[in-house]
Design a protein around this motif. Sequence first.
Motif, PDB file in Angstrom:
ATOM      1  N   THR A 152       0.855  -1.189   0.000  1.00 22.36           N
ATOM      2  CA  THR A 152       0.000   0.000   0.000  1.00 22.36           C
ATOM      3  C   THR A 152       0.891   1.239   0.000  1.00 22.36           C
ATOM      4  O   THR A 152       2.013   1.213   0.514  1.00 22.36           O
ATOM      5  CB  THR A 152      -0.943   0.030   1.205  1.00 22.36           C
ATOM      6  OG1 THR A 152      -0.173   0.135   2.412  1.00 22.36           O
ATOM      7  CG2 THR A 152      -1.811  -1.223   1.244  1.00 22.36           C
ATOM      8  N   ALA A 153       0.378   2.329  -0.591  1.00 19.97           N
ATOM      9  CA  ALA A 153       1.210   3.529  -0.733  1.00 19.97           C
ATOM     10  C   ALA A 153       0.345   4.782  -0.730  1.00 19.97           C
ATOM     11  O   ALA A 153      -0.817   4.756  -1.149  1.00 19.97           O
ATOM     12  CB  ALA A 153       2.017   3.456  -2.026  1.00 19.97           C
ATOM     13  N   GLY A 154       0.934   5.872  -0.271  1.00 20.70           N
ATOM     14  CA  GLY A 154       0.250   7.167  -0.324  1.00 20.70           C
ATOM     15  C   GLY A 154      -0.593   7.441   0.908  1.00 20.70           C
ATOM     16  O   GLY A 154      -0.764   6.584   1.780  1.00 20.70           O
ATOM     17  N   GLY A 155      -1.122   8.649   0.978  1.00 19.51           N
ATOM     18  CA  GLY A 155      -1.986   9.044   2.088  1.00 19.51           C
ATOM     19  C   GLY A 155      -3.446   9.001   1.681  1.00 19.51           C
ATOM     20  O   GLY A 155      -3.827   9.594   0.661  1.00 19.51           O
ATOM     21  N   THR A 156      -4.266   8.301   2.449  1.00 23.96           N
ATOM     22  CA  THR A 156      -5.692   8.211   2.107  1.00 23.96           C
ATOM     23  C   THR A 156      -6.384   9.553   2.340  1.00 23.96           C
ATOM     24  O   THR A 156      -5.902  10.408   3.083  1.00 23.96           O
ATOM     25  CB  THR A 156      -6.397   7.114   2.926  1.00 23.96           C
ATOM     26  OG1 THR A 156      -6.268   7.404   4.322  1.00 23.96           O
ATOM     27  CG2 THR A 156      -5.802   5.754   2.622  1.00 23.96           C
ATOM     28  N   LYS A 159       6.111   7.697  -2.136  1.00 28.12           N
ATOM     29  CA  LYS A 159       7.410   7.342  -2.722  1.00 28.12           C
ATOM     30  C   LYS A 159       8.018   6.083  -2.101  1.00 28.12           C
ATOM     31  O   LYS A 159       8.633   5.273  -2.795  1.00 28.12           O
ATOM     32  CB  LYS A 159       8.382   8.510  -2.580  1.00 28.12           C
ATOM     33  CG  LYS A 159       8.040   9.713  -3.440  1.00 28.12           C
ATOM     34  CD  LYS A 159       9.019  10.857  -3.205  1.00 28.12           C
ATOM     35  CE  LYS A 159       8.666  12.077  -4.049  1.00 28.12           C
ATOM     36  NZ  LYS A 159       9.604  13.205  -3.779  1.00 28.12           N
ATOM     37  N   MET A 160       7.850   5.919  -0.783  1.00 30.62           N
ATOM     38  CA  MET A 160       8.417   4.738  -0.134  1.00 30.62           C
ATOM     39  C   MET A 160       7.739   3.464  -0.633  1.00 30.62           C
ATOM     40  O   MET A 160       8.396   2.473  -0.948  1.00 30.62           O
ATOM     41  CB  MET A 160       8.259   4.864   1.387  1.00 30.62           C
ATOM     42  CG  MET A 160       9.044   3.833   2.195  1.00 30.62           C
ATOM     43  SD  MET A 160      10.832   4.069   2.136  1.00 30.62           S
ATOM     44  CE  MET A 160      11.345   2.589   1.281  1.00 30.62           C
ATOM     45  N   GLY A 161       6.412   3.506  -0.733  1.00 31.05           N
ATOM     46  CA  GLY A 161       5.683   2.333  -1.219  1.00 31.05           C
ATOM     47  C   GLY A 161       6.050   1.976  -2.650  1.00 31.05           C
ATOM     48  O   GLY A 161       6.221   0.796  -2.990  1.00 31.05           O
ATOM     49  N   TYR A 162       6.200   2.979  -3.504  1.00 30.19           N
ATOM     50  CA  TYR A 162       6.554   2.728  -4.893  1.00 30.19           C
ATOM     51  C   TYR A 162       7.987   2.209  -5.015  1.00 30.19           C
ATOM     52  O   TYR A 162       8.281   1.358  -5.871  1.00 30.19           O
ATOM     53  CB  TYR A 162       6.355   3.997  -5.732  1.00 30.19           C
ATOM     54  CG  TYR A 162       4.920   4.205  -6.177  1.00 30.19           C
ATOM     55  CD1 TYR A 162       4.575   4.178  -7.519  1.00 30.19           C
ATOM     56  CD2 TYR A 162       3.902   4.401  -5.255  1.00 30.19           C
ATOM     57  CE1 TYR A 162       3.263   4.354  -7.939  1.00 30.19           C
ATOM     58  CE2 TYR A 162       2.581   4.579  -5.650  1.00 30.19           C
ATOM     59  CZ  TYR A 162       2.269   4.562  -6.993  1.00 30.19           C
ATOM     60  OH  TYR A 162       0.966   4.723  -7.397  1.00 30.19           O
ATOM     61  N   ILE A 178      -1.484  -0.957  -3.993  1.00 29.54           N
ATOM     62  CA  ILE A 178      -2.787  -0.349  -3.723  1.00 29.54           C
ATOM     63  C   ILE A 178      -2.488   1.082  -3.311  1.00 29.54           C
ATOM     64  O   ILE A 178      -1.974   1.338  -2.225  1.00 29.54           O
ATOM     65  CB  ILE A 178      -3.560  -1.136  -2.654  1.00 29.54           C
ATOM     66  CG1 ILE A 178      -3.811  -2.557  -3.166  1.00 29.54           C
ATOM     67  CG2 ILE A 178      -4.872  -0.442  -2.317  1.00 29.54           C
ATOM     68  CD1 ILE A 178      -4.431  -3.482  -2.166  1.00 29.54           C
ATOM     69  N   SER A 179      -2.769   2.006  -4.215  1.00 29.82           N
ATOM     70  CA  SER A 179      -2.230   3.353  -4.113  1.00 29.82           C
ATOM     71  C   SER A 179      -3.308   4.399  -3.856  1.00 29.82           C
ATOM     72  O   SER A 179      -4.318   4.450  -4.563  1.00 29.82           O
ATOM     73  CB  SER A 179      -1.479   3.706  -5.398  1.00 29.82           C
ATOM     74  OG  SER A 179      -0.965   5.016  -5.329  1.00 29.82           O
ATOM     75  N   ALA A 180      -3.027   5.254  -2.879  1.00 27.81           N
ATOM     76  CA  ALA A 180      -3.912   6.386  -2.604  1.00 27.81           C
ATOM     77  C   ALA A 180      -3.402   7.659  -3.279  1.00 27.81           C
ATOM     78  O   ALA A 180      -3.890   8.745  -2.997  1.00 27.81           O
ATOM     79  CB  ALA A 180      -4.030   6.600  -1.095  1.00 27.81           C
ATOM     80  N   THR A 181      -2.406   7.511  -4.155  1.00 22.34           N
ATOM     81  CA  THR A 181      -1.916   8.656  -4.920  1.00 22.34           C
ATOM     82  C   THR A 181      -1.833   8.294  -6.395  1.00 22.34           C
ATOM     83  O   THR A 181      -1.546   7.150  -6.741  1.00 22.34           O
ATOM     84  CB  THR A 181      -0.525   9.109  -4.431  1.00 22.34           C
ATOM     85  OG1 THR A 181      -0.094  10.216  -5.228  1.00 22.34           O
ATOM     86  CG2 THR A 181       0.506   7.994  -4.560  1.00 22.34           C
ATOM     87  N   SER A 182      -2.078   9.281  -7.238  1.00 21.74           N
ATOM     88  CA  SER A 182      -1.921   9.088  -8.684  1.00 21.74           C
ATOM     89  C   SER A 182      -0.850  10.030  -9.221  1.00 21.74           C
ATOM     90  O   SER A 182      -0.770  10.261 -10.426  1.00 21.74           O
ATOM     91  CB  SER A 182      -3.254   9.352  -9.398  1.00 21.74           C
ATOM     92  OG  SER A 182      -3.723  10.664  -9.122  1.00 21.74           O
ATOM     93  N   GLN A 183      -0.009  10.563  -8.327  1.00 22.53           N
ATOM     94  CA  GLN A 183       0.993  11.554  -8.706  1.00 22.53           C
ATOM     95  C   GLN A 183       2.343  10.949  -9.069  1.00 22.53           C
ATOM     96  O   GLN A 183       3.249  11.670  -9.482  1.00 22.53           O
ATOM     97  CB  GLN A 183       1.180  12.550  -7.554  1.00 22.53           C
ATOM     98  CG  GLN A 183      -0.092  13.272  -7.139  1.00 22.53           C
ATOM     99  CD  GLN A 183      -0.743  14.011  -8.295  1.00 22.53           C
ATOM    100  OE1 GLN A 183      -0.098  14.796  -8.982  1.00 22.53           O
ATOM    101  NE2 GLN A 183      -2.022  13.740  -8.525  1.00 22.53           N
ATOM    102  N   LEU A 184       2.492   9.638  -8.930  1.00 19.51           N
ATOM    103  CA  LEU A 184       3.767   8.996  -9.212  1.00 19.51           C
ATOM    104  C   LEU A 184       3.647   8.110 -10.447  1.00 19.51           C
ATOM    105  O   LEU A 184       2.592   7.515 -10.695  1.00 19.51           O
ATOM    106  CB  LEU A 184       4.205   8.147  -8.017  1.00 19.51           C
ATOM    107  CG  LEU A 184       4.455   8.895  -6.707  1.00 19.51           C
ATOM    108  CD1 LEU A 184       4.729   7.910  -5.579  1.00 19.51           C
ATOM    109  CD2 LEU A 184       5.625   9.871  -6.852  1.00 19.51           C
ATOM    110  N   ALA A 211       1.391   2.590   3.289  1.00 17.96           N
ATOM    111  CA  ALA A 211       0.520   3.765   3.166  1.00 17.96           C
ATOM    112  C   ALA A 211       0.320   4.440   4.516  1.00 17.96           C
ATOM    113  O   ALA A 211       0.363   3.794   5.566  1.00 17.96           O
ATOM    114  CB  ALA A 211      -0.828   3.360   2.578  1.00 17.96           C
ATOM    115  N   ALA A 212       0.087   5.745   4.464  1.00 20.94           N
ATOM    116  CA  ALA A 212      -0.317   6.490   5.665  1.00 20.94           C
ATOM    117  C   ALA A 212      -1.839   6.553   5.663  1.00 20.94           C
ATOM    118  O   ALA A 212      -2.440   7.415   5.021  1.00 20.94           O
ATOM    119  CB  ALA A 212       0.294   7.889   5.642  1.00 20.94           C
ATOM    120  N   VAL A 213      -2.439   5.599   6.349  1.00 20.08           N
ATOM    121  CA  VAL A 213      -3.900   5.467   6.350  1.00 20.08           C
ATOM    122  C   VAL A 213      -4.487   6.390   7.413  1.00 20.08           C
ATOM    123  O   VAL A 213      -4.025   6.414   8.564  1.00 20.08           O
ATOM    124  CB  VAL A 213      -4.315   4.005   6.626  1.00 20.08           C
ATOM    125  CG1 VAL A 213      -5.833   3.870   6.572  1.00 20.08           C
ATOM    126  CG2 VAL A 213      -3.652   3.066   5.625  1.00 20.08           C
TER     127      VAL A 213
END
Length: 401
Positions: free
Chosen positions: A196-200, A217-220, A236-242, A277-279
Amino acid sequence: MLKNKNIALYVCGGIASYKAVDLVRQFIKQGANVKVAMTASAMEFVTPLTFQIVSKHHIYTDTFDEREEDKVSHIHLADWTDLAVIAPATANVIAKVANGIADDFVTTTLLATTAPIFVVPAMNSHMLENPATVRNFATLRLDKRFVMEPETGFLAEGYEGKGRLPEPLTIVESVKQFMIPRQAELPLKNKRVVITAGGTKERIDPVRYITNDSSGKMGYSLASVARDLGAQVTIISATSQLPEPFGVTVVYVSSALEMLDAVLKEYALVDIVVMAAAVSDYRPKKQASKKIKKSEELLIIELEKTTDILYQLGHTKQQQFLIGFAAETNNLESYAQEKLMRKKANMIVANDVSKPNVGFNQDTNEVIIFTPNSEPVKVSIRSKQKVAEEIFKVAIEQMIK
């Protein structure tokens, strides 16, 4: 993946030849040894001296330029090769390789090469679509050569079309993906990994939400390392910026609830789960269906707890190796140890996000890795890619205990 691999790069004559210089650099940055051979046409676009300076090796251009008395140059290079890459591959050289024609150093050496051959075409779109070229591609694939799809974009002729050489980094990622199943021993080969990656984001109304500073970035980075170790990886990503890592499946989510659902959908069949991820710990108890208008001096939003995904996974895990993250600003070690035990994780990766150049939105990180029956492993500040390598190194050691 490419460390200490011997890569022979064959540069053919086309306007995209200049990109091959950077391709050499990118392969070397991955730890590969690179030697270059050029066609006569390629030398009309880029000089051999340019490749020699970048590769630190003699450049092969002439079949009869035998520099070592005890070696036949084209056979020696073919035998030295772990992977042959033709980039850019012109229609002319593709036709020759497909039909076994050997009339210069490049085609003669390729005919003698038993290592995998990776073909990166670059040409005008009409040449690419010509029936003869299409037949030659089919022959190459039948002969177990890998043919990378060229990109669509602005061509040298001044119009849009398919036939552009992919960017060097894209070629390198594709080569790495090509090489993974060809490695005899990879520690995560055939393992399924979910990261999991990103902040929800927890919605307040249609235009506002509660979130945090996690960039993903860490998750990716963890995903690309797991892929290179042979795993089948899903982010499973909460960001689409990467940018999506090559060869990795990405599932996009927004809220903590969506992330929970996506993780549970995969959980039963996976071998490793990394909750990087930072949930969000809380969400608005009520989400307004319309934008909340400014009216009173104070706006009170009642929050409720979200489901603790790591806790739920830890208390239902069977074969899964579960890795959690702890982003703290104080009492790092005691909080991480407590989290490891309470959530029944196999590993907790803790970092102090109050430090400069560590944690959220940074390209570097510094972590301490906690496991139930081992001393904590401290990883000093370095790129998140290098931190990810250390995390999986510890995880693999724990998994085989």
